[in-house]
Design a protein around this motif. Structure first.
Motif, PDB file in Angstrom:
ATOM      1  N   VAL A 115     118.924  94.930 -38.937  1.00  0.00           N
ATOM      2  CA  VAL A 115     118.783  96.388 -39.024  1.00  0.00           C
ATOM      3  C   VAL A 115     119.799  97.045 -38.098  1.00  0.00           C
ATOM      4  N   GLU A 116     120.430  98.120 -38.590  1.00  0.00           N
ATOM      5  CA  GLU A 116     121.430  98.846 -37.804  1.00  0.00           C
ATOM      6  C   GLU A 116     121.137 100.338 -37.855  1.00  0.00           C
ATOM      7  N   PHE A 117     121.091 100.967 -36.666  1.00  0.00           N
ATOM      8  CA  PHE A 117     120.887 102.419 -36.583  1.00  0.00           C
ATOM      9  C   PHE A 117     122.123 103.027 -35.926  1.00  0.00           C
ATOM     10  N   ALA A 118     122.738 103.984 -36.584  1.00  0.00           N
ATOM     11  CA  ALA A 118     124.044 104.498 -36.172  1.00  0.00           C
ATOM     12  C   ALA A 118     123.989 105.222 -34.837  1.00  0.00           C
ATOM     13  N   ASN A 119     125.109 105.172 -34.149  1.00  0.00           N
ATOM     14  CA  ASN A 119     125.280 105.880 -32.880  1.00  0.00           C
ATOM     15  C   ASN A 119     125.778 107.295 -33.166  1.00  0.00           C
ATOM     16  N   MET A 120     125.819 108.124 -32.135  1.00  0.00           N
ATOM     17  CA  MET A 120     126.389 109.461 -32.289  1.00  0.00           C
ATOM     18  C   MET A 120     127.903 109.331 -32.507  1.00  0.00           C
TER      19      MET A 120
ATOM     20  N   MET B  45     123.826 102.529 -32.302  1.00  0.00           N
ATOM     21  CA  MET B  45     123.005 102.746 -31.115  1.00  0.00           C
ATOM     22  C   MET B  45     121.957 101.642 -30.998  1.00  0.00           C
ATOM     23  N   LEU B  46     121.534 101.117 -32.160  1.00  0.00           N
ATOM     24  CA  LEU B  46     120.467 100.109 -32.174  1.00  0.00           C
ATOM     25  C   LEU B  46     120.769  99.087 -33.257  1.00  0.00           C
ATOM     26  N   THR B  47     120.652  97.813 -32.886  1.00  0.00           N
ATOM     27  CA  THR B  47     120.671  96.740 -33.874  1.00  0.00           C
ATOM     28  C   THR B  47     119.484  95.831 -33.603  1.00  0.00           C
TER      29      THR B  47
ATOM     30  N   ARG C 211     101.519  98.386 -36.956  1.00  0.00           N
ATOM     31  CA  ARG C 211     102.098  97.455 -35.991  1.00  0.00           C
ATOM     32  C   ARG C 211     103.444  96.976 -36.511  1.00  0.00           C
ATOM     33  N   PHE C 212     104.379  96.861 -35.622  1.00  0.00           N
ATOM     34  CA  PHE C 212     105.598  96.185 -36.040  1.00  0.00           C
ATOM     35  C   PHE C 212     106.179  95.396 -34.881  1.00  0.00           C
ATOM     36  N   VAL C 213     106.923  94.362 -35.262  1.00  0.00           N
ATOM     37  CA  VAL C 213     107.478  93.413 -34.311  1.00  0.00           C
ATOM     38  C   VAL C 213     109.001  93.460 -34.415  1.00  0.00           C
ATOM     39  N   ILE C 214     109.636  93.589 -33.246  1.00  0.00           N
ATOM     40  CA  ILE C 214     111.092  93.641 -33.190  1.00  0.00           C
ATOM     41  C   ILE C 214     111.586  92.375 -32.495  1.00  0.00           C
ATOM     42  N   ASN C 215     112.509  91.697 -33.130  1.00  0.00           N
ATOM     43  CA  ASN C 215     113.093  90.494 -32.550  1.00  0.00           C
ATOM     44  C   ASN C 215     114.560  90.743 -32.213  1.00  0.00           C
ATOM     45  N   ASN C 216     114.895  90.408 -30.955  1.00  0.00           N
ATOM     46  CA  ASN C 216     116.274  90.476 -30.458  1.00  0.00           C
ATOM     47  C   ASN C 216     116.969  91.805 -30.752  1.00  0.00           C
ATOM     48  N   PRO C 217     116.400  92.889 -30.268  1.00  0.00           N
ATOM     49  CA  PRO C 217     117.088  94.169 -30.446  1.00  0.00           C
ATOM     50  C   PRO C 217     118.218  94.321 -29.422  1.00  0.00           C
ATOM     51  N   ARG C 218     119.179  95.152 -29.742  1.00  0.00           N
ATOM     52  CA  ARG C 218     120.214  95.549 -28.795  1.00  0.00           C
ATOM     53  C   ARG C 218     120.289  97.073 -28.823  1.00  0.00           C
ATOM     54  N   VAL C 219     119.841  97.691 -27.718  1.00  0.00           N
ATOM     55  CA  VAL C 219     119.772  99.147 -27.632  1.00  0.00           C
ATOM     56  C   VAL C 219     120.876  99.628 -26.700  1.00  0.00           C
TER      57      VAL C 219
END
Length: 650
Positions: free
Chosen positions: A68-73, A81-83, A105-113
């Protein structure tokens, strides 16, 4: 009855069939598309699912998203901004069917913020549009020019969020700061943006594991830069931090109660790669607690109390963390014993042990180790420091107060209040550490000081007794104790009353001289040429004089010692770099029995004496080498000739 039973069985079979076929009947891409579209519509940024998506419906509706990828400004340093390596989401069926966006509920594995502030000061976590605020009315509290506003009716209910692995990075393009926490193991509870957000778990920061507990009472207020309360607890083997406070003034200021404690300052500084050499009983347990505020890069600690080992400190302090650190404080140190925090005294080469009774006196050796004062160039300070007592090496002071001003590598220490050795005084020390060699100036006036314990504690010189005043204006430069001593210059003046000088009884020496003039030579070895004797002393009613120092050597020509029966004048040199004294005294018997109150300054019989030798082995003897014009010399020489003729004939 059979018909009803068949109907129930048919419904069960249908439900089972639906559960089996649901993942095939419900298009996963449609659900993912709805989620990404809703995120982009709300935040203005793209949410992209780069990997596979999986859907299961039993026992709950579960969606697993990979990569999953969330764009930065747009002004961010990186595209995202988030992967996340994987995001597993549990969505209640009721939420999906009703159209509400609610996650159980959700589980996040190995995020990079990546949390960052760009060069213009804009944070990338500002996800929602900002609206200008109306000009503040007169008398109202000033707020920021804009604030983030949540869409009307917008809310997020995340339920429980479990985060495993990954990292959070903070970057500030304005200050150049970068910080990172890794190995996340967190549980986040967010039932609503308008209810308390709680975070529990553990993180790793600079190779240290921290247990963390955090609570924000109203996340919606935090997002919209309104006042909100929060608490934070960090637990670690090096340091424990507790904070309970609030963010106010449009998120520009936070304040609250702080408690910081740990078992070892040495271990804490070692963790930060700051070397700290200290004795075993120094820089260990510490604690700081008080009311704190932080705004505009200024940290304030009001009504704080702190402890370090056996030291107890109270007061107020402000630290300005802008381009150059500036500290201001008003503190009470209590009884301050700095001996555990001073470096060990320099030791000479070890010699074979000598029996204590025959051990020779040891010479004084000035330490030539370089003193590092570069820290004075790293910050500015304006301090007022009080203490009920002070100990450094052997020096012991009573109640005192210091004012310290440090600016651009130049320090000024003002002794506003001083009580020690039964006296008082004031003075100023200035230190210029802008460049090497360092320059030091001192100007002091001490009154009613008991000389023997002061000189003994300060320079191991215990040969002057009595109370009086000491004034000095001295300057030096260098980078070690030895260099400072060698470059000492200036003037020192003293005046003592009702005391004594240890090592010789000048009155007794004069008496022996008189007896020699009468033909009694028994005193030749008893007092006339006797070595220094700490049990002997010359009493005085007044002792005055001054020294002028050049390159560490002090010269004196106006010594005056007055006692009821004798007058002593003196001149000579005290060489501090060589730890050597060469001094000539002239002792005369007062012609009148009125003693020191007499207006008659004349003296009768005079005997010159010399005090000479290294500080650790001073010798005292009669000196006729400079008394060619002295009647005493001729008289004693004639008597000696007559005596020797009688002994040996001729």
């Amino acid at each position: 009855m059979k018909a009803i039973l068949k109907g129930v069985v048919g419904i069960v079979v249908l439900l089972v069939a639906l559960l089996i076929l649901a993942p095939l009947l419900i298009p996963t891409d449609t659900i993912v598309s709805q989620i990404t579209s809703q995120v982009e519509k709300t935040t203005g940024r793209t949410l992209r699912i780069a990997g596979d998506s999986e859907l299961s419906v039993f026992p709950k509706l579960n969606i697993t998203l990979n990569n999953v990828e969330f764009a930065n400004m747009p002004s961010g340093s990186q595209s995202n901004m988030l992967t996340m390596e994987q995001l597993a989401v549990n969505i209640p069926w009721v939420s999906l069917l009703s159209g509400e966006f609610k996650l159980e509920r959700f589980v996040i594995n190995n995020p990079r913020v990546l949390l960052e502030v760009d060069a213009a000061g804009k944070p990338n976590w500002q996800l929602f549009p900002t609206t200008p605020e109306q000009p503040a009315e007169q008398g109202s509290t000033d707020k920021s020019s804009s604030s983030t506003q949540l869409p009307s009716g917008f809310d997020i209910a995340l339920g429980e969020v479990a985060i495993y692995g990954g990292s959070v990075i903070y970057q500030d393009a304005q200050s150049g700061t970068t910080e990172e926490i890794t190995d996340l193991d967190l549980s986040v509870m967010l039932p609503s943006l308008y209810q308390a957000l709680t975070i529990d778990g553990a993180i790793t920061y600079q190779a240290q594991r921290f247990e963390i507990e955090m609570k924000v009472d109203n996340p919606a207020k935090a997002i919209q830069s309104e006042d909100f309360k929060f608490s934070k607890v960090l637990r670690n083997q090096l340091v424990n931090i507790d904070f309970n406070g609030e963010v106010v003034d449009g998120a520009k200021r936070f304040k609250g109660e702080l408690l910081l404690a740990g078992d070892s300052v040495k271990a804490l500084t070692q963790w930060q790669n700051v070397p700290l050499e200290a004795q075993e009983n120094a820089f260990n347990q510490f604690e700081v607690k008080g009311s704190m505020q932080f705004a505009d890069n200024v940290f304030r600690l009001d009504s704080f109390s702190a402890s370090l080992d056996e030291l107890q400190i109270t007061g107020n302090a402000t630290v300005d963390l802008k381009s150059r650190i500036a500290i201001s404080a008003d503190v009470d140190l209590g009884m301050l014993d700095v001996n555990p925090y001073l470096p060990e005294p320099a030791t000479t080469t070890e010699q074979p042990p000598v029996p204590e009774d025959n051990a020779p006196p040891q010479p004084i050796v000035w330490d030539d180790s370089e003193i590092d004062l570069s820290a004075l160039n790293q910050l500015d300070a304006n301090l007022v420091v009080r203490s009920t007592g002070f100990k450094a090496r052997k020096i012991t002071l009573g109640e005192n107060q210091l004012s310290v001003r440090l600016q651009q590598g130049k320090a000024r220490v003002s002794l506003d209040k001083f009580n020690a050795y039964e006296g008082d005084g004031n003075g100023v020390i200035t230190v210029n550490a802008v460049a090497k060699p360092y320059r030091i100036e001192t100007n002091f006036k001490l009154r009613g000081i008991n000389a023997q314990p002061l000189l003994s504690d300060a320079i191991d010189f215990d040969k002057v007794l009595g109370k009086g005043s000491i004034n000095w204006s001295l300057q030096t430069q260098g980078m070690s104790q030895k260099q400072f001593i060698s470059k000492l210059g200036g003037k020192l003046a003293f005046e003592f009353k009702d005391g004594g000088v240890k090592g010789a009884n000048l009155a007794e020496m004069v008496r022996k001289g008189q007896e020699m003039l009468k033909g009694n030579f028994s005193g030749l070895s008893e007092g006339i040429n006797a070595d220094f004797d700490p049990e002997q002393k010359t009493d005085f009613s007044a002792l005055t004089g001054s020294f002028n120092f050049t390159n560490g050597a002090g010269t004196n020509s106006n010594l005056l010692l007055a006692s009821p029966l004798i007058r002593v004048t003196g001149s000579g040199t005290v060489d501090l770099p060589k730890t050597f004294i060469d001094y000539r005294l002239v002792t005369g018997i007062v012609d009148t029995i009125e003693g020191q109150s007499s207006q008659d300054k004349s003296t009768g019989f005079k005997i010159p004496a010399r005090i000479k030798g290294p500080f650790h082995q001073v010798e005292t003897s009669l000196d006729f080498s400079g008394a060619a014009k002295d009647k005493a010399k001729d008289a004693i020489k004639d008597k000696l000739k007559d005596k020797f003729k009688g002994l040996f004939g001729g």
